[in-house]
Design an enzyme around this catalytic site. Structure first.
Site, PDB file in Angstrom:
ATOM      1  N   GLU A  21       0.839  -1.212   0.000  1.00 35.79           N
ATOM      2  CA  GLU A  21       0.000   0.000   0.000  1.00 35.79           C
ATOM      3  C   GLU A  21       0.867   1.253   0.000  1.00 35.79           C
ATOM      4  O   GLU A  21       0.610   2.217  -0.732  1.00 35.79           O
ATOM      5  CB  GLU A  21      -0.906   0.019   1.240  1.00 35.79           C
ATOM      6  CG  GLU A  21      -1.880  -1.128   1.311  1.00 35.79           C
ATOM      7  CD  GLU A  21      -1.333  -2.334   2.069  1.00 35.79           C
ATOM      8  OE1 GLU A  21      -0.136  -2.659   1.898  1.00 35.79           O
ATOM      9  OE2 GLU A  21      -2.100  -2.947   2.822  1.00 35.79           O
ATOM     10  N   CYS A  60      -2.117  -2.678   7.180  1.00 34.56           N
ATOM     11  CA  CYS A  60      -1.527  -2.562   8.522  1.00 34.56           C
ATOM     12  C   CYS A  60      -1.695  -1.132   9.049  1.00 34.56           C
ATOM     13  O   CYS A  60      -2.054  -0.211   8.315  1.00 34.56           O
ATOM     14  CB  CYS A  60      -0.047  -2.955   8.488  1.00 34.56           C
ATOM     15  SG  CYS A  60       1.063  -1.647   7.927  1.00 34.56           S
TER      16      CYS A  60
HETATM   17  N1  THU Z   1       2.243  -6.489   4.120  1.00 36.98           N
HETATM   18  C1  THU Z   1       1.805  -5.601   3.185  1.00 36.98           C
HETATM   19  O1  THU Z   1       2.436  -5.407   2.132  1.00 36.98           O
HETATM   20  N2  THU Z   1       0.657  -4.933   3.433  1.00 36.98           N
HETATM   21  C2  THU Z   1      -0.117  -5.095   4.544  1.00 36.98           C
HETATM   22  O2  THU Z   1      -1.097  -4.390   4.730  1.00 36.98           O
HETATM   23  C3  THU Z   1       0.215  -6.136   5.520  1.00 36.98           C
HETATM   24  C4  THU Z   1       1.571  -6.737   5.372  1.00 36.98           C
HETATM   25  C5  THU Z   1       3.471  -7.239   3.853  1.00 36.98           C
HETATM   26  C6  THU Z   1       4.652  -6.886   4.707  1.00 36.98           C
HETATM   27  C7  THU Z   1       5.471  -8.145   4.641  1.00 36.98           C
HETATM   28  O3  THU Z   1       6.302  -8.109   3.495  1.00 36.98           O
HETATM   29  C8  THU Z   1       4.450  -9.259   4.452  1.00 36.98           C
HETATM   30  O4  THU Z   1       3.249  -8.622   4.057  1.00 36.98           O
HETATM   31  C9  THU Z   1       4.206 -10.075   5.704  1.00 36.98           C
HETATM   32  O5  THU Z   1       3.908  -9.272   6.765  1.00 36.98           O
END
Ligand code: THU
Length: 139
Positions: free
Chosen positions: A56, A93
Site C-alpha cells: 500500500e 496494517c
Molecule cells: N504487508 C503488506 O504489504 N501490506 C499489509 O497491509 C500487511 C503486510 C506485507 C509486509 C510483509 O512483506 C508481508 O506482508 C508479511 O507481513
C-alpha cells in the site's frame, strides 16, 4: 462496482511482482486517483526485516512521487496471500492506514481487500478509511 472489480484485478495482478523472500506473503495494491490513473505497489522486503515496505505504501509513494496530493485519491484495493497461492484477507496494517490518512479524506476514501477468489469470482471487503482508522493522528 465495475470500477472496484478493475481495481481489485490490478491489485491481484501486481502481487506477481511482490519481493517477499522472507515471509513468502505476496501483497499487491492498486491506488486509484481522480484522473483515472492507477498506481500499483507491492511489498518490498529486506534482509533487515524492519526496512520492509508494504504494498500500500509503495503505491502511495509512487503516486506522491508523480505529483499526486491530498484530494487526488479515490480508493485503494489490496490483494495478499501466500506467494503462488490464492489470496487471503489482507486488511492494511496500521502504518499504511496512517500513511493513507495523510493524503486522503478519510470519510470518503475507500479501502477494498480481496477476501477470496472462487471460480474466478473475486469476493472483497469494503470500508472507508475513517472506519479503519478512527481518530487518526494529525498535526
Ligand atoms: N504487508 C503488506 O504489504 N501490506 C499489509 O497491509 C500487511 C503486510 C506485507 C509486509 C510483509 O512483506 C508481508 O506482508 C508479511 O507481513
Amino acid at each position: 462496482m465495475a470500477d472496484y472489480a478493475r481495481l481489485l484485478e490490478a491489485a491481484n495482478e501486481a502481487r506477481r511482482n511482490s519481493y517477499c523472500p522472507y515471509s513468502g506473503f505476496a501483497v499487491g495494491a492498486a491506488l486509484l486517483t481522480t484522473d483515472g490513473t492507477v498506481y500499483t505497489g507491492v511489498n518490498v522486503e529486506n534482509a533487515s526485516y524492519g526496512a520492509t515496505n508494504c504494498a500500500e505504501r509503495t503505491a502511495v509513494f509512487k503516486a506522491v512521487a508523480d505529483g499526486k496530493r491530498k484530494g487526488d485519491f479515490v480508493a485503494i484495493a489490496i490483494s495478499g496471500g501466500p506467494k503462488d497461492g490464492s489470496p487471503v484477507p489482507c486488511p492494511p496494517c496500521g502504518i499504511c492506514r496512517q500513511v493513507l490518512s495523510e493524503f486522503t479524506d478519510a470519510a470518503t476514501f475507500t479501502v477494498l481487500w480481496v477476501t477470496e477468489i472462487t471460480d474466478g469470482d473475486m469476493a472483497f471487503e469494503k470500508h472507508t478509511l475513517a472506519e479503519l482508522l478512527p481518530g487518526a493522528f494529525e498535526l
